[in-house]
Design a protein around this motif. Sequence first.
Motif, mmCIF file in Angstrom:
data_model
loop_
_atom_site.group_PDB
_atom_site.id
_atom_site.type_symbol
_atom_site.label_atom_id
_atom_site.label_comp_id
_atom_site.label_asym_id
_atom_site.label_seq_id
_atom_site.Cartn_x
_atom_site.Cartn_y
_atom_site.Cartn_z
ATOM 1 N N ALA A 169 114.637 23.850 34.954
ATOM 2 C CA ALA A 169 114.989 23.231 33.829
ATOM 3 C C ALA A 169 115.605 21.494 34.129
ATOM 4 O O ALA A 169 114.579 20.566 33.867
ATOM 5 N N ALA A 170 115.509 21.021 34.475
ATOM 6 C CA ALA A 170 115.913 20.338 36.138
ATOM 7 C C ALA A 170 115.096 19.538 36.606
ATOM 8 O O ALA A 170 114.721 18.111 36.106
ATOM 9 N N LEU A 171 113.893 20.485 36.899
ATOM 10 C CA LEU A 171 113.138 19.902 37.741
ATOM 11 C C LEU A 171 112.004 19.305 36.257
ATOM 12 O O LEU A 171 111.841 17.710 36.150
ATOM 13 N N PHE A 172 111.978 20.082 35.342
ATOM 14 C CA PHE A 172 111.191 19.531 34.365
ATOM 15 C C PHE A 172 111.625 18.532 33.212
ATOM 16 O O PHE A 172 111.664 17.832 32.562
ATOM 17 N N GLY A 173 113.165 17.937 33.192
ATOM 18 C CA GLY A 173 114.172 16.957 32.775
ATOM 19 C C GLY A 173 113.390 15.940 33.332
ATOM 20 O O GLY A 173 113.545 14.273 33.357
ATOM 21 N N VAL A 174 112.913 15.971 35.200
ATOM 22 C CA VAL A 174 112.583 14.744 35.631
ATOM 23 C C VAL A 174 111.331 13.883 34.325
ATOM 24 O O VAL A 174 111.380 12.801 34.686
ATOM 25 N N ILE A 175 110.594 14.948 34.362
ATOM 26 C CA ILE A 175 109.657 14.507 33.016
ATOM 27 C C ILE A 175 110.483 13.639 32.114
ATOM 28 O O ILE A 175 109.386 12.302 31.922
ATOM 29 N N VAL B 221 113.140 25.546 27.173
ATOM 30 C CA VAL B 221 113.246 26.972 27.851
ATOM 31 C C VAL B 221 112.015 27.721 28.300
ATOM 32 O O VAL B 221 112.599 28.665 29.288
ATOM 33 N N VAL B 222 110.868 27.384 27.845
ATOM 34 C CA VAL B 222 110.109 27.802 28.548
ATOM 35 C C VAL B 222 109.958 27.874 30.116
ATOM 36 O O VAL B 222 109.702 28.716 30.589
ATOM 37 N N VAL B 223 110.343 27.039 30.646
ATOM 38 C CA VAL B 223 110.182 26.485 32.044
ATOM 39 C C VAL B 223 110.946 27.903 32.573
ATOM 40 O O VAL B 223 111.763 28.375 33.469
ATOM 41 N N SER B 224 112.199 27.471 31.898
ATOM 42 C CA SER B 224 113.615 28.201 32.721
ATOM 43 C C SER B 224 113.514 29.831 32.924
ATOM 44 O O SER B 224 114.211 30.252 33.290
ATOM 45 N N ASP B 225 112.795 29.960 31.729
ATOM 46 C CA ASP B 225 112.869 31.161 31.214
ATOM 47 C C ASP B 225 111.311 32.007 32.607
ATOM 48 O O ASP B 225 111.701 33.151 32.589
ATOM 49 N N ILE B 226 110.420 31.292 32.968
ATOM 50 C CA ILE B 226 109.653 31.537 33.391
ATOM 51 C C ILE B 226 110.472 31.330 34.836
ATOM 52 O O ILE B 226 109.566 32.455 35.666
ATOM 53 N N ALA B 227 110.862 30.298 34.972
ATOM 54 C CA ALA B 227 111.576 30.355 36.347
ATOM 55 C C ALA B 227 112.488 32.019 37.082
ATOM 56 O O ALA B 227 112.581 32.269 37.923
ATOM 57 N N GLY B 228 113.609 31.771 36.144
ATOM 58 C CA GLY B 228 113.924 33.129 36.267
ATOM 59 C C GLY B 228 113.424 34.422 36.321
ATOM 60 O O GLY B 228 113.914 35.000 36.378
ATOM 61 N N TYR B 229 112.468 34.272 34.892
ATOM 62 C CA TYR B 229 111.382 35.738 35.283
ATOM 63 C C TYR B 229 111.156 36.049 36.476
ATOM 64 O O TYR B 229 110.785 37.020 37.242
#
Length: 215
Positions: free
Chosen positions: A136-142, A97-105
Amino acid sequence: MSKWDDLKPRVISALVMVAVGVIVTIVGGIPFDILMLMIAVIGLRELWMMIRKRLGSPVDIMILFAYGFMIIAGCLAFAIIRNLAGPGAVFFLAGIVVVSDIAGYFAGRIFGGPKFWPRVSPKKTWSGTVAGWIGAALFGVIGMVQTGEILFPLVAALLAFAGQMGDIIESAIKRRCGVKDSADLIPGHGGILDRFDAMIGVGFVVAVQILLTQG
């Protein structure tokens, strides 16, 4: 007014919330359950305060019960996840959620472009929405690296979309009720629903998945 004017209060409030969230999530148990209960209760109150003057309409009564159910189910899902899967699972979902929100912002303000759903959420752009999926997808790589599950990036992107839908639903309710924010509790963010609407959307989807799996 600069399009970055709200960045400072948003960052400060976010840092405070992150600090509290991290500590309580690590501790777990009753403190975490209480935090989820507080978010649910305050969120339900904000929903009631927004929509209470419109309860003569059957549609608004349905909205009250449907989104109230989402709030309860979403917070309950996070409590279950913390108790069963530990803090790492909660951090992973929150991270999406945080990564998606920051990227979107940032993408939305830098690139702008066509609106995602202008009648419901005038500020949300397609560039910000898609950037949220990618982030989010890039974060999902983790998660993929840690577990070997190759579908983690896709799951992360889908959960980011669920979070965005949580935001869209709350935006639609606010527009229907003629309010800018669900409350003025958190500087730069508004109310609990303004800040945790995406988390509630993710939690609701996870709650449905838990029910289907247990069934």
